[in-house]
Design a protein around this motif. Structure first.
Motif: not given
Length: 329
Positions: A266-291
């Motif tokens: 999207g706009y600096l967001w990853w989409l459909d990560v892990g499963e449909k309709n999710s979105f996430a911020a992802m960084g090195d070290g496994g840093n994640v905001i998963y919605v």
């Protein structure tokens, strides 16, 4: 939830994800789980690496909401009239804000010149000098570090304040998040120490005071979960509209795609990560905001950098989220 299931999860994380420092789970707008490792606590703040990118997307959205920015398709060079374009370089003149946000801006490098970047006096100009080239505008090209500082430069230009200060006033403070300092690195050793620290509150800046756009922000696992919750809530926090729902919807729908990795963006967001309709911020070290809006779940993971760290998204989709789906709130 059975206690044994939770014990099994935490044991597996300790054994297989040794760099993870903290996990927070929110469901139906309530904090329902948090756990820390590696000497960290709920107040620990770590470098969240590329999760910073998605925070920057939030700030760009707020800038649009407040009228500092008006056109997503505006050429980035409009904001830098003092910049001299190199001879024969024409591509850069057509790169827009949208291209920067969707990773569809072309650069002249294949592998980023990171040493020169980190020792540069001006990350924005350094990035502008590498923007353009022979690649086509519109093709996905993920810029891990070098390039997005152009967006930080634009935010500073239009708001007449630093990115950190703008974020503190309009995003962090309403959520009771504090990012205290601008962090200058005087040496490689200082930056390496920053990456290992548990208690630095700040955002990395270049010598000109421009905050890094693609890395450099420190937050706690609770802070990250709050920001994910803000997006799940349509931009509302404690009854106040912090970011417009329209921007959230626009920034979390597909605008580009990394075909090689089969990832939507999207706009600096990853989409459909892990499963449909999710979105996430992802960084090195496994840093994640998963919605995961369908389940009303937000999961944040903070961790220390580790080469070839195991995939946090797989951990969330396979182990964490299914475990908490069963809880009724």
């Amino acid at each position: 939830m059975e206690d044994q299931a939770l014990i099994n999860l935490e044991t597996m994380i300790s054994q297989e994800y040794s760099n993870i420092a903290g996990i927070v789970v929110r469901k139906n707008d309530q904090l329902i789980y948090e756990r820390y490792w590696n000497g960290c606590t709920k107040t620990s703040t770590l470098h969240i690496y590329s999760v910073t990118k998605s925070i920057l997307s939030m700030l760009i959205g707020i800038a649009f909401d407040k009228g500092y920015l008006m056109d997503i398709n505006q050429p980035v060079l409009d904001f830098f009239p003092e910049y001299t374009v190199k001879k024969k370089e024409k591509t850069i003149q057509h790169v827009t804000l949208s291209n920067m946000l969707t990773m569809t801006a072309p650069y002249t490098y294949k592998i980023g010149p990171y040493l020169k970047y980190f020792t540069s006096e001006d990350w924005v100009t350094f990035s502008l000098n590498l923007l353009g080239g022979k690649k086509a505008i519109g093709e996905f090209f993920y810029a891990p570090l070098i390039g997005l500082d152009i967006l930080s430069g634009i935010l500073m230009k239009v708001t007449h304040t630093s990115v950190r200060e703008f974020a503190q006033e309009h995003l962090f403070s309403p959520l009771a998040i504090t990012v205290k300092n601008s962090i200058y690195f005087q040496s490689k050793q200082e930056q390496l120490a920053f990456n290992k620290a548990r208690d630095i509150s700040g955002w990395a800046v270049d010598p000109k005071g421009v905050n890094a756009a693609g890395w450099g922000l420190t937050l706690s696992a609770r802070d990250m979960a709050k920001l994910g919750q803000l997006y799940l809530n349509g931009g509302i926090w404690n009854g106040k509209q912090i970011i417009s729902k329209a921007w959230i919807e626009e920034s979390t729908k597909e605008h580009s795609r990394w075909d090689k990795m089969k990832l939507r963006y999207g706009y600096l967001w990853w989409l459909d990560v892990g499963e449909k309709n999710s979105f996430a911020a992802m960084g090195d070290g496994g840093n994640v905001i998963y919605v995961q809006p369908d389940k009303k779940i937000v999961i944040s993971i903070m961790g220390f950098f580790k080469p070839n760290a195991k995939d946090s998204i797989d951990l969330i989709a396979t182990h964490i989220r299914p475990l908490f789906d069963a809880i009724e709130i």
